[in-house]
Design a protein around this motif. Structure first.
Motif, PDB file in Angstrom:
ATOM      1  N   VAL A   1      10.579  -4.486  -9.010  1.00 23.94           N
ATOM      2  CA  VAL A   1      10.621  -3.851  -7.696  1.00 23.94           C
ATOM      3  C   VAL A   1       9.697  -2.646  -7.740  1.00 23.94           C
ATOM      4  O   VAL A   1       9.860  -1.754  -8.576  1.00 23.94           O
ATOM      5  CB  VAL A   1      12.054  -3.414  -7.318  1.00 23.94           C
ATOM      6  N   VAL A   2       8.707  -2.651  -6.870  1.00 20.77           N
ATOM      7  CA  VAL A   2       7.782  -1.528  -6.743  1.00 20.77           C
ATOM      8  C   VAL A   2       8.325  -0.629  -5.639  1.00 20.77           C
ATOM      9  O   VAL A   2       8.728  -1.107  -4.578  1.00 20.77           O
ATOM     10  CB  VAL A   2       6.359  -2.018  -6.412  1.00 20.77           C
ATOM     11  N   LEU A   3       8.330   0.678  -5.894  1.00 21.38           N
ATOM     12  CA  LEU A   3       8.911   1.652  -4.969  1.00 21.38           C
ATOM     13  C   LEU A   3       7.950   2.798  -4.704  1.00 21.38           C
ATOM     14  O   LEU A   3       7.218   3.209  -5.610  1.00 21.38           O
ATOM     15  CB  LEU A   3      10.196   2.233  -5.556  1.00 21.38           C
ATOM     16  N   GLY A   4       7.991   3.330  -3.513  1.00 25.39           N
ATOM     17  CA  GLY A   4       7.196   4.508  -3.191  1.00 25.39           C
ATOM     18  C   GLY A   4       7.153   4.747  -1.691  1.00 25.39           C
ATOM     19  O   GLY A   4       7.828   4.065  -0.915  1.00 25.39           O
ATOM     20  N   TYR A   5       6.351   5.713  -1.317  1.00 25.46           N
ATOM     21  CA  TYR A   5       6.178   6.038   0.099  1.00 25.46           C
ATOM     22  C   TYR A   5       5.076   5.151   0.664  1.00 25.46           C
ATOM     23  O   TYR A   5       3.952   5.144   0.162  1.00 25.46           O
ATOM     24  CB  TYR A   5       5.866   7.522   0.271  1.00 25.46           C
ATOM     25  N   ALA A   6       5.417   4.400   1.692  1.00 28.17           N
ATOM     26  CA  ALA A   6       4.488   3.424   2.266  1.00 28.17           C
ATOM     27  C   ALA A   6       3.248   4.097   2.835  1.00 28.17           C
ATOM     28  O   ALA A   6       3.324   5.161   3.446  1.00 28.17           O
ATOM     29  CB  ALA A   6       5.189   2.624   3.355  1.00 28.17           C
ATOM     30  N   ASP A   7       2.131   3.432   2.630  1.00 25.45           N
ATOM     31  CA  ASP A   7       0.869   3.852   3.240  1.00 25.45           C
ATOM     32  C   ASP A   7       0.391   2.749   4.187  1.00 25.45           C
ATOM     33  O   ASP A   7      -0.797   2.570   4.393  1.00 25.45           O
ATOM     34  CB  ASP A   7      -0.177   4.139   2.161  1.00 25.45           C
ATOM     35  N   GLU A   8       1.337   2.010   4.702  1.00 23.73           N
ATOM     36  CA  GLU A   8       1.070   1.001   5.724  1.00 23.73           C
ATOM     37  C   GLU A   8       2.348   0.827   6.530  1.00 23.73           C
ATOM     38  O   GLU A   8       3.440   1.106   6.045  1.00 23.73           O
ATOM     39  CB  GLU A   8       0.628  -0.331   5.109  1.00 23.73           C
TER      40      GLU A   8
ATOM     41  N   THR B   1      -1.378   2.922  -6.990  1.00 23.53           N
ATOM     42  CA  THR B   1      -0.973   4.102  -6.205  1.00 23.53           C
ATOM     43  C   THR B   1       0.540   4.273  -6.119  1.00 23.53           C
ATOM     44  O   THR B   1       1.009   5.389  -5.933  1.00 23.53           O
ATOM     45  CB  THR B   1      -1.555   4.051  -4.776  1.00 23.53           C
ATOM     46  N   ALA B   2       1.305   3.200  -6.228  1.00 25.16           N
ATOM     47  CA  ALA B   2       2.762   3.329  -6.140  1.00 25.16           C
ATOM     48  C   ALA B   2       3.276   4.147  -7.321  1.00 25.16           C
ATOM     49  O   ALA B   2       2.821   3.965  -8.449  1.00 25.16           O
ATOM     50  CB  ALA B   2       3.419   1.953  -6.135  1.00 25.16           C
ATOM     51  N   PRO B   3       4.240   5.028  -7.078  1.00 22.93           N
ATOM     52  CA  PRO B   3       4.704   5.906  -8.152  1.00 22.93           C
ATOM     53  C   PRO B   3       5.704   5.292  -9.126  1.00 22.93           C
ATOM     54  O   PRO B   3       5.923   5.830 -10.200  1.00 22.93           O
ATOM     55  CB  PRO B   3       5.361   7.054  -7.392  1.00 22.93           C
TER      56      PRO B   3
ATOM     57  N   LYS C   1       0.865  -1.184   0.000  1.00 20.74           N
ATOM     58  CA  LYS C   1       0.000   0.000   0.000  1.00 20.74           C
ATOM     59  C   LYS C   1       0.895   1.225   0.000  1.00 20.74           C
ATOM     60  O   LYS C   1       1.779   1.367   0.846  1.00 20.74           O
ATOM     61  CB  LYS C   1      -0.910   0.005   1.231  1.00 20.74           C
ATOM     62  N   TYR C   2       0.639   2.121  -0.968  1.00 24.75           N
ATOM     63  CA  TYR C   2       1.503   3.283  -1.168  1.00 24.75           C
ATOM     64  C   TYR C   2       0.710   4.571  -1.167  1.00 24.75           C
ATOM     65  O   TYR C   2      -0.437   4.612  -1.614  1.00 24.75           O
ATOM     66  CB  TYR C   2       2.261   3.153  -2.498  1.00 24.75           C
ATOM     67  N   GLN C   3       1.379   5.619  -0.706  1.00 21.81           N
ATOM     68  CA  GLN C   3       0.818   6.962  -0.811  1.00 21.81           C
ATOM     69  C   GLN C   3       0.913   7.394  -2.274  1.00 21.81           C
ATOM     70  O   GLN C   3       1.852   7.027  -2.973  1.00 21.81           O
ATOM     71  CB  GLN C   3       1.603   7.950   0.053  1.00 21.81           C
ATOM     72  N   ASN C   4      -0.028   8.181  -2.705  1.00 24.08           N
ATOM     73  CA  ASN C   4       0.001   8.694  -4.069  1.00 24.08           C
ATOM     74  C   ASN C   4       0.925   9.914  -4.084  1.00 24.08           C
ATOM     75  O   ASN C   4       0.481  11.051  -4.159  1.00 24.08           O
ATOM     76  CB  ASN C   4      -1.417   9.041  -4.525  1.00 24.08           C
ATOM     77  N   LYS C   5       2.221   9.642  -3.979  1.00 22.86           N
ATOM     78  CA  LYS C   5       3.239  10.682  -3.857  1.00 22.86           C
ATOM     79  C   LYS C   5       4.405  10.327  -4.770  1.00 22.86           C
ATOM     80  O   LYS C   5       4.863   9.183  -4.788  1.00 22.86           O
ATOM     81  CB  LYS C   5       3.704  10.755  -2.392  1.00 22.86           C
ATOM     82  N   ALA C   6       4.881  11.293  -5.520  1.00 22.18           N
ATOM     83  CA  ALA C   6       5.970  11.060  -6.478  1.00 22.18           C
ATOM     84  C   ALA C   6       7.252  10.632  -5.782  1.00 22.18           C
ATOM     85  O   ALA C   6       7.524  11.010  -4.647  1.00 22.18           O
ATOM     86  CB  ALA C   6       6.215  12.327  -7.295  1.00 22.18           C
ATOM     87  N   LEU C   7       8.032   9.847  -6.493  1.00 22.25           N
ATOM     88  CA  LEU C   7       9.346   9.418  -6.030  1.00 22.25           C
ATOM     89  C   LEU C   7      10.390  10.351  -6.639  1.00 22.25           C
ATOM     90  O   LEU C   7      10.414  10.553  -7.854  1.00 22.25           O
ATOM     91  CB  LEU C   7       9.597   7.976  -6.474  1.00 22.25           C
TER      92      LEU C   7
END
Length: 167
Positions: free
Chosen positions: A142-149, A71-73, A15-21
């Motif tokens: 590999v999926v990357l982003g800001y975690a939403d969990e 949602t992951a960027p 689960k990821y925040q909808n935020k750019a990497l």
């Protein structure tokens, strides 16, 4: 972050925040990937960075467990170039992927490893979706982003799985 902290803090995030990497963080993660050891130092890895909605949709169509890309960027498809690989290309790419996961954790990001090769359906799907040449094998994503969990540390140590000197 110390190495052991990154190892034990790393968890599979779906689960990821909808935020750019940030581009700088992605570059650092790719630098870490390419610092991994390889058989005979062949460095057969190749990377496809995917940040567009269209590209992420192609991954989701090819891989049944990639829906976190809604949602992951960012996703990075880790491939091996068969013209430069030894028989150990899977291990080479796995080492690069592990470096990516640990460096993402160190940078405050969430990540998850999605297996592709040797699953024929996933391998063929990614090859077709990204028009890969015949000499390129997609090994993992590999999926990357800001975690939403948030996930706590798991203790997976099991002394019963350790054998000394002989089985």
């Amino acid at each position: 972050m110390e190495t052991f902290n990154a190892i034990f803090a790393r968890r599979s995030i779906r689960k990821y925040q909808n935020k750019a990497l940030e581009a700088e963080k992605l570059t650092k993660i790719l630098e870490a990937a390419m610092a991994a050891p390889t058989a005979r130092n062949k460095q057969p890895w190749r990377f496809i960075t995917v940040q567009s909605e269209e590209g992420k949709n192609r991954i989701m169509a090819a891989h049944p467990y990639s829906l976190m890309l809604k949602t992951a960027p960012c996703a990075v498809i880790v491939c091996a170039d068969k013209t430069e690989a030894t028989d150990f290309f899977q291990q080479d790419c796995a080492a690069a992927i592990q470096n990516m996961l640990l460096s993402a954790t160190d940078l405050g990001l969430g990540s998850v490893w999605l297996g592709v090769y040797p699953n024929e359906e996933r391998t063929n799907g990614v090859c077709k979706a990204f028009n890969l040449p015949e000499n390129i094998i997609p090994v993992g994503i590999v999926v990357l982003g800001y975690a939403d969990e948030t996930k706590g540390r798991e203790n997976r140590f099991d002394a019963a799985k350790i054998h000394k000197e002989n089985w």
